[in-house]
Scaffold this active site. Structure first.
Site, short mmCIF file in Angstrom:
data_model
loop_
_atom_site.label_atom_id
_atom_site.label_comp_id
_atom_site.label_asym_id
_atom_site.label_seq_id
_atom_site.Cartn_x
_atom_site.Cartn_y
_atom_site.Cartn_z
N LEU A 162 0.74 -1.26 -0.10
CA LEU A 162 0.02 0.11 0.09
C LEU A 162 0.88 1.41 -0.14
CD1 LEU A 162 -2.71 -0.56 2.62
CD2 LEU A 162 -3.15 -0.50 0.07
N SER A 163 2.12 1.02 0.16
CA SER A 163 2.89 2.37 0.58
C SER A 163 3.32 3.29 -0.96
CB SER A 163 4.28 1.77 1.05
OG SER A 163 5.21 2.85 0.95
#
EC number: 5.99.1.4
Length: 200
Positions: free
Chosen positions: A11-12
């Site tokens: 998700l980063s």
């Protein structure tokens, strides 16, 4: 052979903005990369951080400014408000772990494909079809999206515990086998220099 332990989240945005520069650095120095996908939101809670939505508005605003700057510097497309963020990172992480076990593809391309799907392609990496596409684009069997779920869950949880014990508090985070720690894609040059300084 040197080893770099790479803690990251699918998700980063900053893992996305790293691109595949870590893999290029490792190849230059003949270093092995040990990939450790983890639950970044849980990591924040364990290490005194806060999810972006819970941060002070000034911090939220500056985060977006920095993301734009880093995207321009890296020459990468970036949607500051992706359609599917946050989403459940577990399915993509389990698939990554299954691919890591199975081999046959390029793990650097895979983590970049997953994060690019979120931050540049407005795709939901919790969906099976999206994960399959990312696996195939990195040279892996798409069926890995549906395999090794129990092992994936166990490894995913273990990665979080290892990260907390190792002093990790964000992503991407890089730790060399001599204990040097580097947080953020904007510290890849320092990682590269550290490996150069260690060279015989």
């Amino acid at each position: 052979m040197s080893r770099i332990t790479f803690y990251f989240s699918t998700l980063s945005p900053f893992t996305y903005l790293a691109g595949t520069r870590l893999e290029e650095i490792a190849a230059r120095h003949g270093a092995e990369i040990l990939y450790k996908p983890l639950d970044i939101m849980a990591l924040f809670g364990r290490t005194g951080g806060s999810p972006p939505k819970d941060r002070h508005p000034s911090r939220q605003q500056y985060r977006l400014i920095e993301m734009q700057r880093q995207a321009k510097k890296a020459g990468l497309m970036l949607n500051l408000k992706p359609a599917f963020w946050p989403t459940n990172p577990a399915p993509s992480s389990y698939a990554f772990i299954a691919a890591q076990t199975a081999g046959g593809g390029d793990l650097g391309k895979l983590h970049h494909a997953l994060t690019r799907a979120v931050w540049a392609e407005d795709k939901n990496i919790a969906e099976d079809g999206v994960i399959r596409g990312c696996l195939e684009s990195a040279g892996f069997d798409a069926a890995l999206a549906d395999s090794g779920l129990l092992t994936g869950a166990e490894t995913y949880a273990q990665n979080l515990e290892e990260a907390v014990s190792a002093g990790v508090f964000g992503a991407p985070f890089y730790i060399t086998d001599d204990g040097a720690r580097f947080w953020g894609q904007d510290r890849l040059e320092e990682l590269d220099q550290h490996l150069s300084d260690r060279a015989p």
